[in-house]
Enzyme design. Structure first.
Site, short mmCIF file in Angstrom:
data_model
loop_
_atom_site.label_atom_id
_atom_site.label_comp_id
_atom_site.label_asym_id
_atom_site.label_seq_id
_atom_site.Cartn_x
_atom_site.Cartn_y
_atom_site.Cartn_z
N ASP A 2 0.42 -8.50 -44.01
CA ASP A 2 -0.94 -9.03 -43.94
C ASP A 2 -0.96 -10.21 -42.97
O ASP A 2 -0.40 -11.27 -43.26
CB ASP A 2 -1.38 -9.47 -45.34
CG ASP A 2 -2.78 -10.06 -45.34
OD1 ASP A 2 -3.47 -10.00 -44.30
OD2 ASP A 2 -3.17 -10.61 -46.40
N PHE A 53 -1.20 -7.40 -34.87
CA PHE A 53 -2.38 -6.52 -35.01
C PHE A 53 -2.19 -5.31 -34.09
O PHE A 53 -3.06 -4.97 -33.28
CB PHE A 53 -3.68 -7.25 -34.68
CG PHE A 53 -3.87 -8.56 -35.41
CD1 PHE A 53 -4.42 -8.58 -36.69
CD2 PHE A 53 -3.49 -9.76 -34.83
CE1 PHE A 53 -4.60 -9.78 -37.36
CE2 PHE A 53 -3.67 -10.97 -35.50
CZ PHE A 53 -4.22 -10.99 -36.77
N CYS A 101 -12.35 -9.21 -29.26
CA CYS A 101 -13.63 -8.51 -29.27
C CYS A 101 -14.74 -9.39 -29.83
O CYS A 101 -15.83 -8.90 -30.13
CB CYS A 101 -13.54 -7.20 -30.05
SG CYS A 101 -13.03 -7.41 -31.77
N GLN A 136 -9.74 2.35 -28.79
CA GLN A 136 -10.74 1.79 -27.90
C GLN A 136 -11.63 2.93 -27.38
O GLN A 136 -11.14 3.99 -27.00
CB GLN A 136 -10.08 1.06 -26.73
CG GLN A 136 -9.33 -0.19 -27.13
CD GLN A 136 -10.26 -1.36 -27.46
OE1 GLN A 136 -11.46 -1.20 -27.64
NE2 GLN A 136 -9.70 -2.56 -27.55
N CYS A 178 -27.84 1.22 -27.62
CA CYS A 178 -27.64 0.36 -26.45
C CYS A 178 -28.63 -0.80 -26.49
O CYS A 178 -29.74 -0.66 -26.98
CB CYS A 178 -27.85 1.14 -25.15
SG CYS A 178 -26.58 2.37 -24.80
#
Length: 424
Positions: free
Chosen positions: A333, A284, A380, A255, A78
């Site tokens: 791809d 994706f 992300c 996730q 963290c």
């Protein structure tokens, strides 16, 4: 380490470090918060900046709190437990907006409140390091700024049943000797949890799975590398929405925050509405975290993923849940996309992008100026998101709304979701 005099921190960087200046040089200070006055010790020096760690906090921020975790000062897991959780959200939002503006020249028309969930006991997946030295076996996380292993007997951001396994692991690994484990994965589904042991070769018998279950509880599976030694592999699953089941293995990407993932899926479904009989392209797509719920809600979905095994398993799950008529899985791809491939997707008016940290550069570069009508982008990495948003804006898209998604409470990682709509 060399000590330096007091400085005042004026910002936070993308790694959660305080930003200050001394003699005109930028300093990144681990453990410092904005508006604090601190002294620091240099850990490394580059040509344009100094990396450092807090030595003494002279004037603390009112946003500073005492970290709950007893291992926080040493553990590298963290980065932000010393910062009030609400301020973490606001700080991440500020950094996210700054990145969008500075790197992408973009500002959402509507900035929504951060999407948040549980702050503690939320992670359903963890990767543990292992270190053997004489008779001592350390199991835990890598230390801050080091490859040393910090042994832990609890982790406050891990789900309770995963954290309960931590104090049991050293003795279990000792019983496995002379077989040594390089790395451990802890993974939680809705019905069972999985302990995965990384070894250099297949060396364990299924009997070890029964021994682990006797030690940790009947709800555990045992895996060695990609092989399930104990338990039914199909029992490892989660439900992204009510009515949809997604089976996975410990090696699969999922996730880490179940409640925030569910809220994110609901947001994506709402932003792509109306779904009934609409055509959606999910790029994706992974195992189908979004595409299976989209198909369940009535959309006709083309889901594209680069890993063939994921495509095959996603298609199998769609068939098992009677969704094959509305969900087509494709393998290709997405880091090299042709104009012909783009043209084959033109009937889908709504697109969903959920790329890895590298972003969706090839996709947005190849995007024609005629379709789609809207894009929901789950990111992300704020830097690659900003880069891709700049390209999309040049192709006639407007950044209508966006929000930070607090998938990783107490870490510096920033997840976000945006909606872009075509204006020309």
């Amino acid at each position: 380490m060399e000590k330096f005099p007091a400085v005042t921190v004026f910002d936070l960087d993308y790694q959660g470090r305080g930003v200050a200046k001394i003699d005109g040089q930028v300093v990144f200070i681990e453990g410092a918060l904005p508006d604090e006055t601190v002294t620091f010790c240099k850990t490394s020096a580059k040509k344009q900046f100094i990396e450092a760690v807090v030595d003494e906090i002279i004037e603390p921020s009112p946003q500073r709190v005492a970290p709950r975790c007893p291992f926080y000062d040493r553990c590298g897991g963290c980065a932000l437990q010393h910062w009030h959780s609400q301020e973490q959200l606001l700080g991440k939002q500020k950094l996210w907006l700054t990145q969008l503006q500075r790197l992408g020249g973009a500002q959402p028309e509507h900035v929504l409140l951060p999407l948040a969930g549980k702050e503690w006991r939320y992670r359903r997946r963890a990767r543990l390091a292992v270190h053997y030295e004489n008779d001592v076996i350390a199991v835990g996380f890598k230390a801050k700024r080091s490859h040393d292993v910090v042994a832990v007997n609890d982790c406050l951001i891990l789900q309770e049943h995963l954290a309960a396994a931590l104090p049991l692991l050293p003795d279990f690994l000792r019983a496995l000797l002379p077989v040594k484990v390089d790395e451990i994965l802890l993974t939680a589904g809705e019905k069972v949890a999985a302990l995965t042991l990384r070894t250099k070769k297949r060396a364990l018998s299924p009997a070890w799975g029964e021994k682990w279950a006797n030690l940790a509880g009947a709800h555990w599976q045992l895996w060695e590398n990609d092989r399930c030694l104990f338990g039914e592999p199909n029992d490892l699953y989660y439900q992204p929405i009510s009515g949809v089941t997604l089976h996975f293995t410990p090696d699969d990407f999922i996730q880490v925050n179940a409640s925030v993932n569910e809220a994110l899926i609901q947001t994506v479904l709402a932003w792509l509405a109306p779904l009934e009989k609409s055509e959606v392209l999910d790029l994706f797509s992974g195992l189908g975290n979004f595409s299976l719920p989209l198909a369940y809600k009535g959309a006709r979905v083309t889901a594209v993923e680069g890993v063939r095994a994921m495509v095959q398993r996603g298609a199998k799950m769609a068939a098992e849940q009677q969704l094959s008529s509305r969900l087509e899985m494709q393998c290709m791809d997405l880091f090299s996309v042709s104009a012909a491939q783009m043209k084959s997707w033109q009937s889908a008016k709504s697109w969903l992008l959920d790329p890895p940290r590298a972003g969706a550069h090839a996709v947005v570069q190849a995007l024609p100026k005629k379709f789609p009508e809207k894009i929901v982008y789950v990111s992300c990495n704020p830097a690659t998101l900003a880069r891709d948003v700049a390209i999309l804006q040049s192709k006639g898209f407007h950044l209508e709304r966006g929000q930070v998604v607090n998938m990783f409470a107490h870490s510096a990682h920033i997840e976000s979701v945006i909606l872009m709509t075509r204006t020309i």
